[in-house]
Design a protein around this motif. Structure first.
Motif, mmCIF file in Angstrom:
data_model
loop_
_atom_site.group_PDB
_atom_site.id
_atom_site.type_symbol
_atom_site.label_atom_id
_atom_site.label_comp_id
_atom_site.label_asym_id
_atom_site.label_seq_id
_atom_site.Cartn_x
_atom_site.Cartn_y
_atom_site.Cartn_z
ATOM 1 N N UNK A 95 0.828 -1.204 0.000
ATOM 2 C CA UNK A 95 0.000 0.000 0.000
ATOM 3 C C UNK A 95 0.863 1.256 0.000
ATOM 4 N N UNK A 96 1.920 1.248 0.796
ATOM 5 C CA UNK A 96 2.800 2.421 0.834
ATOM 6 C C UNK A 96 3.438 2.674 -0.522
ATOM 7 N N UNK A 97 3.917 1.604 -1.168
ATOM 8 C CA UNK A 97 4.561 1.760 -2.473
ATOM 9 C C UNK A 97 3.552 2.175 -3.536
ATOM 10 N N UNK A 98 2.376 1.545 -3.535
ATOM 11 C CA UNK A 98 1.370 1.875 -4.536
ATOM 12 C C UNK A 98 0.842 3.287 -4.378
ATOM 13 N N UNK A 99 0.638 3.714 -3.134
ATOM 14 C CA UNK A 99 0.151 5.062 -2.875
ATOM 15 C C UNK A 99 1.171 6.096 -3.345
ATOM 16 N N UNK A 100 2.424 5.863 -3.017
ATOM 17 C CA UNK A 100 3.474 6.805 -3.436
ATOM 18 C C UNK A 100 3.569 6.865 -4.957
ATOM 19 N N UNK A 101 3.428 5.725 -5.609
ATOM 20 C CA UNK A 101 3.518 5.677 -7.069
ATOM 21 C C UNK A 101 2.390 6.473 -7.726
ATOM 22 N N UNK A 102 1.168 6.319 -7.234
ATOM 23 C CA UNK A 102 0.047 7.036 -7.828
ATOM 24 C C UNK A 102 0.060 8.518 -7.475
ATOM 25 N N UNK A 103 0.570 8.845 -6.285
ATOM 26 C CA UNK A 103 0.731 10.248 -5.935
ATOM 27 C C UNK A 103 1.730 10.920 -6.881
ATOM 28 N N UNK A 104 2.858 10.235 -7.131
ATOM 29 C CA UNK A 104 3.884 10.798 -8.011
ATOM 30 C C UNK A 104 3.375 10.942 -9.440
ATOM 31 N N UNK A 105 2.472 10.036 -9.850
ATOM 32 C CA UNK A 105 1.917 10.094 -11.202
ATOM 33 C C UNK A 105 0.811 11.130 -11.324
ATOM 34 N N UNK A 106 0.397 11.728 -10.212
ATOM 35 C CA UNK A 106 -0.620 12.762 -10.247
ATOM 36 C C UNK A 106 -2.035 12.244 -10.422
ATOM 37 N N UNK A 107 -2.298 10.988 -10.061
ATOM 38 C CA UNK A 107 -3.652 10.434 -10.169
ATOM 39 C C UNK A 107 -4.485 10.972 -9.010
ATOM 40 N N UNK A 108 -5.587 11.622 -9.338
ATOM 41 C CA UNK A 108 -6.438 12.182 -8.285
ATOM 42 C C UNK A 108 -6.923 11.086 -7.350
ATOM 43 N N UNK A 109 -6.989 11.389 -6.064
ATOM 44 C CA UNK A 109 -7.352 10.364 -5.082
ATOM 45 C C UNK A 109 -8.792 9.883 -5.241
ATOM 46 N N UNK A 110 -9.638 10.688 -5.851
ATOM 47 C CA UNK A 110 -11.018 10.263 -6.070
ATOM 48 C C UNK A 110 -11.261 9.812 -7.509
ATOM 49 N N UNK A 111 -10.203 9.628 -8.284
ATOM 50 C CA UNK A 111 -10.350 9.195 -9.676
ATOM 51 C C UNK A 111 -10.827 7.749 -9.733
ATOM 52 N N UNK A 112 -11.652 7.435 -10.725
ATOM 53 C CA UNK A 112 -12.198 6.081 -10.855
ATOM 54 C C UNK A 112 -11.102 5.058 -11.047
ATOM 55 N N UNK A 113 -10.011 5.457 -11.722
ATOM 56 C CA UNK A 113 -8.930 4.506 -12.003
ATOM 57 C C UNK A 113 -7.902 4.434 -10.876
ATOM 58 N N UNK A 114 -8.127 5.200 -9.803
ATOM 59 C CA UNK A 114 -7.192 5.180 -8.677
ATOM 60 C C UNK A 114 -7.331 3.863 -7.930
ATOM 61 N N UNK A 115 -6.209 3.239 -7.589
ATOM 62 C CA UNK A 115 -6.208 1.971 -6.850
ATOM 63 C C UNK A 115 -5.869 2.177 -5.387
ATOM 64 N N UNK A 116 -4.817 2.944 -5.112
ATOM 65 C CA UNK A 116 -4.353 3.134 -3.733
ATOM 66 C C UNK A 116 -4.785 4.512 -3.245
ATOM 67 N N UNK A 117 -5.824 4.538 -2.436
ATOM 68 C CA UNK A 117 -6.360 5.817 -1.957
ATOM 69 C C UNK A 117 -5.726 6.253 -0.646
ATOM 70 N N UNK A 118 -4.941 5.386 -0.031
ATOM 71 C CA UNK A 118 -4.185 5.741 1.168
ATOM 72 C C UNK A 118 -2.999 4.795 1.249
ATOM 73 N N UNK A 119 -2.183 4.947 2.262
ATOM 74 C CA UNK A 119 -0.951 4.163 2.370
ATOM 75 C C UNK A 119 -1.042 3.069 3.417
ATOM 76 N N UNK A 120 -2.257 2.597 3.684
ATOM 77 C CA UNK A 120 -2.443 1.611 4.746
ATOM 78 C C UNK A 120 -2.926 0.276 4.193
ATOM 79 N N UNK A 121 -2.698 -0.764 4.961
ATOM 80 C CA UNK A 121 -3.255 -2.072 4.594
ATOM 81 C C UNK A 121 -4.695 -2.155 5.098
ATOM 82 N N UNK A 122 -5.383 -3.265 4.734
ATOM 83 C CA UNK A 122 -6.791 -3.355 5.089
ATOM 84 C C UNK A 122 -7.186 -4.795 5.450
ATOM 85 N N UNK A 123 -6.518 -5.397 6.424
ATOM 86 C CA UNK A 123 -7.041 -6.683 6.914
ATOM 87 C C UNK A 123 -8.416 -6.463 7.513
ATOM 88 N N UNK A 124 -9.270 -7.470 7.467
ATOM 89 C CA UNK A 124 -10.629 -7.275 7.967
ATOM 90 C C UNK A 124 -11.196 -8.556 8.559
#
Length: 382
Positions: A95-124
């Motif tokens: 999550x940390x790597x994916x979030x940083x990658x999409x941030x650097x690419x300028x993908x809006x956090x609310x974009x439909x194609x955005x995958x990593x919306x934060x830098x955390x994992x999500x066990x449930x």
């Protein structure tokens, strides 16, 4: 302090029109009611009695009562009438790597194609409140899947041949189905619509149900590679990073790390990134264990999970009431009866009807629960 919390149900299309209303003893709205969030996640924070959202309340009032930052978990009531998307969640490092990658690419956090919306994992963790709760979880043992495909006949041959390649991990087969296997998936789906099998009758019936909602979706075939699980009331299912899963039907209490990172694998009109999904998938087959609570005190049970983000307690007070020691900021939600909850330090109290929730601040140290009913308490893990 005990702070009452409230929130409106989220109206996702897969939500039930009756389960949450029945739990809360109110008239159904007629609209899908999928989830009620009790937490401070900015995607839909709960509200406090003075009208502030919980994230704002914690920022403004939290330090005075021992809360030193956002909650590490999100507690929900979940009511599914139809399947959620097939999905998996990344590990913390992914999550940390994916979030940083999409941030650097300028993908809006609310974009439909955005995958990593934060830098955390999500066990449930999901715990069934309905008499049964059905889910798909984990990849089935290949030997069993080969028997299922044999029951489908020639239409399943391309997938069966892929599965026979012992050096092809199951995650790669999932990626192939989603990215390049549309023709092969179509053949499997067509065969599943008419096939019969005593061993896999429930799986074939599910495939037909899914086809009616998502005709031709390759995710239907991905579902046929997964374990079909039925939880009984009070039983839980823990979903770690990398486990492919989809909740199908039922009412439950869901507790997860505070994240919104979802990589989808079908049964959805939303963005599916097959390559990224495969990169986080655990390819190991096997049936995930059903988690049963263990008694930790009279009237108090604990669901053990292997993460530090959260823990979950179930409380059914005895005739004399029960004392529940708590560490960190906790949230209690009632699921039956009308239990009375009071703080052990301030003696502030609240009577909770099903669906009602309160935040318990760390300075209380715990709660006393009296009356009849049941409630679940989310708190940080150890």
């Amino acid at each position: 302090m005990l702070i009452p919390l409230a929130n409106d149900p989220r109206d996702y299309a897969w939500g039930s029109t009756s389960l949450l209303a029945a739990l809360e003893g109110r008239q159904a709205s007629g609209r899908p009611e999928a989830e009620v969030w009790f937490g401070d996640h900015p995607g839909d924070p709960a509200e406090t009695p003075d009208g502030r959202t919980l994230d704002r309340w914690i920022a403004e009032e939290g330090p005075a009562v021992g809360i030193d930052g956002p909650l590490p978990y999100l507690l929900k009531l979940l009511a599914a009438a139809s399947p959620l998307s097939i999905q998996a969640h990344p590990s913390k490092s992914q999550a940390e790597a994916g979030f940083a990658r999409e941030e650097a690419a300028g993908v809006a956090r609310d974009a439909a194609e955005r995958t990593y919306r934060d830098a955390n994992h999500k066990p449930e963790l999901i715990v069934a409140l309905s008499e049964t709760f059905r889910a798909l979880a984990g990849l089935r043992d290949p030997a069993a899947t080969r028997r299922l495909l044999a029951a489908l006949g020639p239409g399943a041959s391309p997938l069966a041949e892929r599965l026979a390649e012992t050096d092809a991990p199951l995650s790669a087969i999932v990626g192939w189905l989603l990215a390049d296997g549309a023709d092969a998936a179509g053949g499997v789906i067509d065969a599943a619509l008419t096939a019969e099998s005593d061993e896999f009758s429930a799986e074939l019936e599910l495939a037909r149900t899914l086809h009616a909602v998502y005709p031709g979706d390759p995710g239907i075939v991905v579902a046929l590679l997964m374990n079909l699980i039925t939880l009984r009331r009070g039983e839980g299912l823990f979903v770690p990073a990398g486990m492919l899963h989809a909740y199908l039907e039922g009412l439950g209490v869901e507790l997860m790390a505070a994240s919104d990172n979802v990589l989808r694998g079908g049964l959805t009109p939303k963005h599916v990134d097959a390559a990224e999904l495969v990169s986080v998938l655990d390819p190991s087959p096997g049936l995930p264990p059903v988690i049963r609570s263990r008694d930790v005190a009279p009237g108090v049970r604990r669901y053990d999970v292997p993460v530090a983000d959260f823990a979950l307690l179930a409380v059914s007070p005895t005739a004399d009431g029960v004392e529940v020691a708590l560490s960190g900021t906790s949230i209690a939600v009632a699921t039956a009866g009308a239990p009375e909850v009071s703080g052990t330090t301030s003696s502030a109290g609240a009577r909770l009807l099903p669906g009602g929730a309160v935040l318990v601040t760390p300075d209380e140290g715990g709660v006393r629960v009296t009356g009849e009913g049941e409630l679940f308490i989310a708190l940080p893990g150890r």
